[in-house]
Design an enzyme around this catalytic site. Sequence first.
Site, PDB file in Angstrom:
ATOM      1  N   TYR A  47       0.850  -1.200   0.000  1.00  0.00           N
ATOM      2  CA  TYR A  47       0.000   0.000   0.000  1.00  0.00           C
ATOM      3  C   TYR A  47       0.878   1.240   0.000  1.00  0.00           C
ATOM      4  CZ  TYR A  47      -5.027  -0.321   0.044  1.00  0.00           C
ATOM      5  OH  TYR A  47      -6.317  -0.433  -0.348  1.00  0.00           O
ATOM      6  N   GLU A  49      -0.526   4.816  -0.522  1.00  0.00           N
ATOM      7  CA  GLU A  49      -1.330   6.028  -0.786  1.00  0.00           C
ATOM      8  C   GLU A  49      -0.485   7.268  -0.549  1.00  0.00           C
ATOM      9  OE1 GLU A  49      -4.890   5.744   1.560  1.00  0.00           O
ATOM     10  OE2 GLU A  49      -5.798   4.307   0.183  1.00  0.00           O
ATOM     11  N   ASP A 193      -5.609  14.377 -24.918  1.00  0.00           N
ATOM     12  CA  ASP A 193      -5.586  12.961 -24.542  1.00  0.00           C
ATOM     13  C   ASP A 193      -4.895  12.225 -25.691  1.00  0.00           C
ATOM     14  OD1 ASP A 193      -6.080  10.280 -24.188  1.00  0.00           O
ATOM     15  OD2 ASP A 193      -8.163  10.543 -23.558  1.00  0.00           O
ATOM     16  N   THR A 219      -2.980   6.794 -22.032  1.00  0.00           N
ATOM     17  CA  THR A 219      -2.848   5.444 -21.502  1.00  0.00           C
ATOM     18  C   THR A 219      -1.390   5.039 -21.737  1.00  0.00           C
ATOM     19  OG1 THR A 219      -3.529   4.558 -23.630  1.00  0.00           O
ATOM     20  CG2 THR A 219      -5.217   4.691 -21.936  1.00  0.00           C
ATOM     21  N   LYS A 222      -1.030   1.352 -25.247  1.00  0.00           N
ATOM     22  CA  LYS A 222      -1.299   1.298 -26.694  1.00  0.00           C
ATOM     23  C   LYS A 222       0.044   1.395 -27.419  1.00  0.00           C
ATOM     24  CE  LYS A 222      -6.037   2.934 -26.181  1.00  0.00           C
ATOM     25  NZ  LYS A 222      -6.256   3.653 -24.907  1.00  0.00           N
ATOM     26  N   ARG A 228      -1.210  -1.947 -18.849  1.00  0.00           N
ATOM     27  CA  ARG A 228      -2.459  -1.189 -18.904  1.00  0.00           C
ATOM     28  C   ARG A 228      -2.433  -0.138 -17.802  1.00  0.00           C
ATOM     29  NH1 ARG A 228      -5.137  -3.893 -22.434  1.00  0.00           N
ATOM     30  NH2 ARG A 228      -6.782  -2.351 -22.412  1.00  0.00           N
TER      31      ARG A 228
HETATM   32  N1  DSN Z   1     -10.873   1.213 -25.669  1.00  0.00           N
HETATM   33  C1  DSN Z   1      -9.958   2.195 -26.170  1.00  0.00           C
HETATM   34  C2  DSN Z   1      -9.711   2.010 -27.627  1.00  0.00           C
HETATM   35  O1  DSN Z   1      -9.856   0.896 -28.090  1.00  0.00           O
HETATM   36  O2  DSN Z   1      -9.365   2.952 -28.305  1.00  0.00           O
HETATM   37  C3  DSN Z   1     -10.451   3.508 -25.869  1.00  0.00           C
HETATM   38  O3  DSN Z   1     -10.791   3.537 -24.525  1.00  0.00           O
END
Ligand code: DSN
Length: 423
Positions: A47, A49, A193, A219, A222, A228
């Site tokens: 933990y 925080e 974003d 994110t 990707k 993730r």
């Molecule tokens: N699920 C993501 C995507 O496939 O682009 C977006 O949140």
Amino acid sequence: MTRDIEIFNLIEQELHRQEHGLELIASENFVSKQVMEAMGSVLTNKYAEGLPGKRYYGGCEVVDVVENLAIERLKKMFGAAWANVQPHSGAQANAAVMLGVLNPGDKILGFDLSHGGHLTHGSPVNFSGKLYKPSFYGVEPDSGLIDWDKVEATAKKEMPKLIICGASAYSRDWDYVRLRKIADEVGALLLADISHPAGLIVGKLLNDPIPHCHIVTSTTHKTLRGPRGGIIMMGKDFENPWGLKTPKGEPKMMSAILDGAVFPGTQGGPLEHVIASKAVAFGEALTVEYKEYTHQVKRNAHAMADAFVSLGYKIISGGTDNHLMLIDLRNKNISGKAAENALIKAHITINKNMVPFDDKSPFVTSGIRVGTAAITSRFMKEADMGNIVTLIDKVLMNADNDSLLAEVSKEVNQLMEGFPLYK
Ligand code: DSN
């Protein structure tokens, strides 16, 4: 403890699916073994925080170093002055930013989900559309491109507090300079974003949002090829525009507001095992090999788009500047849903996707979205793209022919054997 054979067998099955299939979902990728190893580490037991050096739990000496490393590597990758690596996902990163810079009922302006935007940019079914008042800009029917003059006109009409740029299914680049000008004119903050193209921005293949946008979220799983998760960055910290003060009476900096909006604002304990994994991925992203990877992702996407166009497929905006493309299948007389289902039978994974001005529901859709981030991690090159598109075309033109789809699945399995995953 008895080994959980049920779950580990399923993980083996999933590994087999990933190894043998052709992964074209634009938001997916294959992480390195060390990225997975960090995620499966003892750090999950801790933990922590708070922030490094300012925790609410003892025993954080080691995770403090891990988290600081993740922050420093991320700042170096993007040339950012400040970063928070705790968001559990891109949606959590956006939720924290909105909690930090908006009050419930404030106006936001985002890219329309049905034109390629994202749920967290104001969709009525998402917190962003329920807590805040959204308006949207979209693409032009003829060009499939965003018209920045129209964005400016909408911003001047709506006077939003926050303008959001970025997308899930837009294959062209963003004019961050123009967007910042618009934001300044209407007194809005500008959030980019970059969840999808982040890796290509690191590779310097796309415009850089960091010098122009007040806040940038992404994110990490990707094109960045990490675990993730989510991140928040700023090119430059700045005083909050609302005159909020610290307990010492000093102006509260935006970094403090955003840190607080992540924890305690929207999250509890950070996932230090995932943060360690992010740090490993960021270390990889700082290498020359990763830079070359991002260049190949883009070259592959270009080659794939050309191959689709040569077979008469209609790509929204006519091509791609990044790792993905959105294909309108209406001239091919197949829906996105039917295409996705047929391709799965051939072990090719894509996702059905709304196209701008779609006449079908989000459950059916007129389009599909494909991307090259994952196949490039398997070292596929431009020369493989034509072959892949030929296989996709064969499936889409014979979507009801199960025996042919089974034959294509064997071709796909054979093809992927030449590009081993996790040797
Ligand atoms: N699920 C993501 C995507 O496939 O682009 C977006 O949140």
